[in-house]
Design a protein around this motif. Structure first.
Motif, PDB file in Angstrom:
ATOM      1  N   GLN A   1      -5.263   3.288   6.412  1.00 34.15           N
ATOM      2  CA  GLN A   1      -4.109   2.450   6.745  1.00 34.15           C
ATOM      3  C   GLN A   1      -3.306   3.082   7.873  1.00 34.15           C
ATOM      4  O   GLN A   1      -2.868   2.399   8.805  1.00 34.15           O
ATOM      5  CB  GLN A   1      -3.211   2.244   5.528  1.00 34.15           C
ATOM      6  CG  GLN A   1      -1.963   1.450   5.863  1.00 34.15           C
ATOM      7  CD  GLN A   1      -0.840   1.615   4.851  1.00 34.15           C
ATOM      8  OE1 GLN A   1      -0.955   2.353   3.885  1.00 34.15           O
ATOM      9  NE2 GLN A   1       0.259   0.936   5.094  1.00 34.15           N
TER      10      GLN A   1
ATOM     11  N   VAL B   1      -0.589   8.394  -5.575  1.00 32.07           N
ATOM     12  CA  VAL B   1      -0.776   9.748  -5.037  1.00 32.07           C
ATOM     13  C   VAL B   1       0.275  10.688  -5.614  1.00 32.07           C
ATOM     14  O   VAL B   1      -0.029  11.836  -5.952  1.00 32.07           O
ATOM     15  CB  VAL B   1      -0.755   9.741  -3.490  1.00 32.07           C
ATOM     16  CG1 VAL B   1      -0.698  11.153  -2.930  1.00 32.07           C
ATOM     17  CG2 VAL B   1      -1.974   9.009  -2.946  1.00 32.07           C
TER      18      VAL B   1
ATOM     19  N   VAL C   1      -7.526   6.538  -3.351  1.00 31.86           N
ATOM     20  CA  VAL C   1      -6.266   6.026  -2.815  1.00 31.86           C
ATOM     21  C   VAL C   1      -5.906   6.764  -1.526  1.00 31.86           C
ATOM     22  O   VAL C   1      -5.496   6.137  -0.539  1.00 31.86           O
ATOM     23  CB  VAL C   1      -5.133   6.130  -3.863  1.00 31.86           C
ATOM     24  CG1 VAL C   1      -3.780   5.797  -3.244  1.00 31.86           C
ATOM     25  CG2 VAL C   1      -5.416   5.214  -5.042  1.00 31.86           C
TER      26      VAL C   1
ATOM     27  N   GLY D   1       0.313   2.727  -3.455  1.00 34.03           N
ATOM     28  CA  GLY D   1      -0.535   3.866  -3.126  1.00 34.03           C
ATOM     29  C   GLY D   1       0.229   5.169  -3.167  1.00 34.03           C
ATOM     30  O   GLY D   1      -0.256   6.181  -3.673  1.00 34.03           O
TER      31      GLY D   1
ATOM     32  N   ILE E   1      -7.927   5.363   1.333  1.00 31.39           N
ATOM     33  CA  ILE E   1      -7.409   4.062   1.784  1.00 31.39           C
ATOM     34  C   ILE E   1      -6.139   4.253   2.608  1.00 31.39           C
ATOM     35  O   ILE E   1      -5.972   3.636   3.672  1.00 31.39           O
ATOM     36  CB  ILE E   1      -7.159   3.137   0.574  1.00 31.39           C
ATOM     37  CG1 ILE E   1      -8.496   2.732  -0.041  1.00 31.39           C
ATOM     38  CG2 ILE E   1      -6.343   1.909   0.976  1.00 31.39           C
ATOM     39  CD1 ILE E   1      -8.382   2.092  -1.408  1.00 31.39           C
ATOM     40  N   LEU E   2      -5.227   5.108   2.126  1.00 31.11           N
ATOM     41  CA  LEU E   2      -3.971   5.330   2.845  1.00 31.11           C
ATOM     42  C   LEU E   2      -4.207   6.011   4.192  1.00 31.11           C
ATOM     43  O   LEU E   2      -3.509   5.726   5.169  1.00 31.11           O
ATOM     44  CB  LEU E   2      -2.996   6.130   1.990  1.00 31.11           C
ATOM     45  CG  LEU E   2      -2.564   5.457   0.674  1.00 31.11           C
ATOM     46  CD1 LEU E   2      -1.563   6.344  -0.066  1.00 31.11           C
ATOM     47  CD2 LEU E   2      -2.014   4.071   0.907  1.00 31.11           C
TER      48      LEU E   2
ATOM     49  N   LEU F   1       0.835  -1.209   0.000  1.00 32.46           N
ATOM     50  CA  LEU F   1       0.000   0.000   0.000  1.00 32.46           C
ATOM     51  C   LEU F   1       0.864   1.251   0.000  1.00 32.46           C
ATOM     52  O   LEU F   1       0.569   2.218  -0.709  1.00 32.46           O
ATOM     53  CB  LEU F   1      -0.934   0.012   1.214  1.00 32.46           C
ATOM     54  CG  LEU F   1      -2.167  -0.871   1.136  1.00 32.46           C
ATOM     55  CD1 LEU F   1      -2.858  -0.947   2.485  1.00 32.46           C
ATOM     56  CD2 LEU F   1      -3.123  -0.368   0.072  1.00 32.46           C
ATOM     57  N   GLU F   2       1.935   1.242   0.774  1.00 29.34           N
ATOM     58  CA  GLU F   2       2.815   2.405   0.852  1.00 29.34           C
ATOM     59  C   GLU F   2       3.499   2.653  -0.492  1.00 29.34           C
ATOM     60  O   GLU F   2       3.583   3.802  -0.939  1.00 29.34           O
ATOM     61  CB  GLU F   2       3.850   2.206   1.957  1.00 29.34           C
ATOM     62  CG  GLU F   2       3.246   2.284   3.335  1.00 29.34           C
ATOM     63  CD  GLU F   2       4.095   1.691   4.434  1.00 29.34           C
ATOM     64  OE1 GLU F   2       3.655   1.760   5.602  1.00 29.34           O
ATOM     65  OE2 GLU F   2       5.181   1.149   4.157  1.00 29.34           O
TER      66      GLU F   2
ATOM     67  N   THR G   1      -6.538   9.738  -7.085  1.00 26.77           N
ATOM     68  CA  THR G   1      -6.016  10.358  -5.868  1.00 26.77           C
ATOM     69  C   THR G   1      -6.975  10.252  -4.693  1.00 26.77           C
ATOM     70  O   THR G   1      -6.559   9.865  -3.597  1.00 26.77           O
ATOM     71  CB  THR G   1      -5.680  11.838  -6.130  1.00 26.77           C
ATOM     72  OG1 THR G   1      -4.853  11.911  -7.283  1.00 26.77           O
ATOM     73  CG2 THR G   1      -4.972  12.449  -4.944  1.00 26.77           C
TER      74      THR G   1
END
Length: 128
Positions: A77, A61, A70, A57, A73-74, A53-54, A67
């Motif tokens: 997270q 971004v 995502v 994602g 979601i981030l 994800l990091e 954008t």
């Protein structure tokens, strides 16, 4: 001060790009031990998902593609990361090492509401 409002989309873009670059670094540390290893040995499944994800994602971004979803979601997270990894250590973020998680959470939440700003793929698609 009103003249500064014309530059707001560029300020938002700068925040988006810098936050994404810093976020990507956390993923590369977990996945590729670059610029330094975050931990020894194979990643547990939950950290592998976090690292992906990091990295993915963060890249989305960075370029401003998808954008808003995502960033949402981030943001989530980072909220989960704070409470799972930091919040149990101590109440105060300065003592539990969770400042970065909180900042990333709220920066991504802001980007979710504000949009990508200037210089993004999403913006190009909207004006095309």
């Amino acid at each position: 001060m009103e003249r500064l409002s014309a530059y707001q989309p560029y300020g938002l873009a700068a925040l988006r790009v810098i936050a994404a670059l810093l976020f990507i670094e956390h993923g590369t540390m977990k996945l590729f031990a670059f610029p330094a290893a975050q931990m020894d040995g194979p990643l547990p499944p939950l950290l592998l998902v976090a690292a992906l994800l990091e990295l993915v994602g963060g890249l989305l971004v960075l370029i401003g593609l998808f954008t808003r979803p995502v960033a949402f979601i981030l943001s989530g997270q980072m909220a989960v990361a704070y409470f799972m990894a930091h919040g149990q250590k101590a109440f105060w973020p300065a003592l539990n090492g969770g400042e970065a998680a909180i900042l990333f959470c709220f920066i991504f939440l802001f980007i979710f509401f504000a949009g990508p700003g200037a210089l993004s793929v999403d913006q190009r698609k909207a004006t095309a």
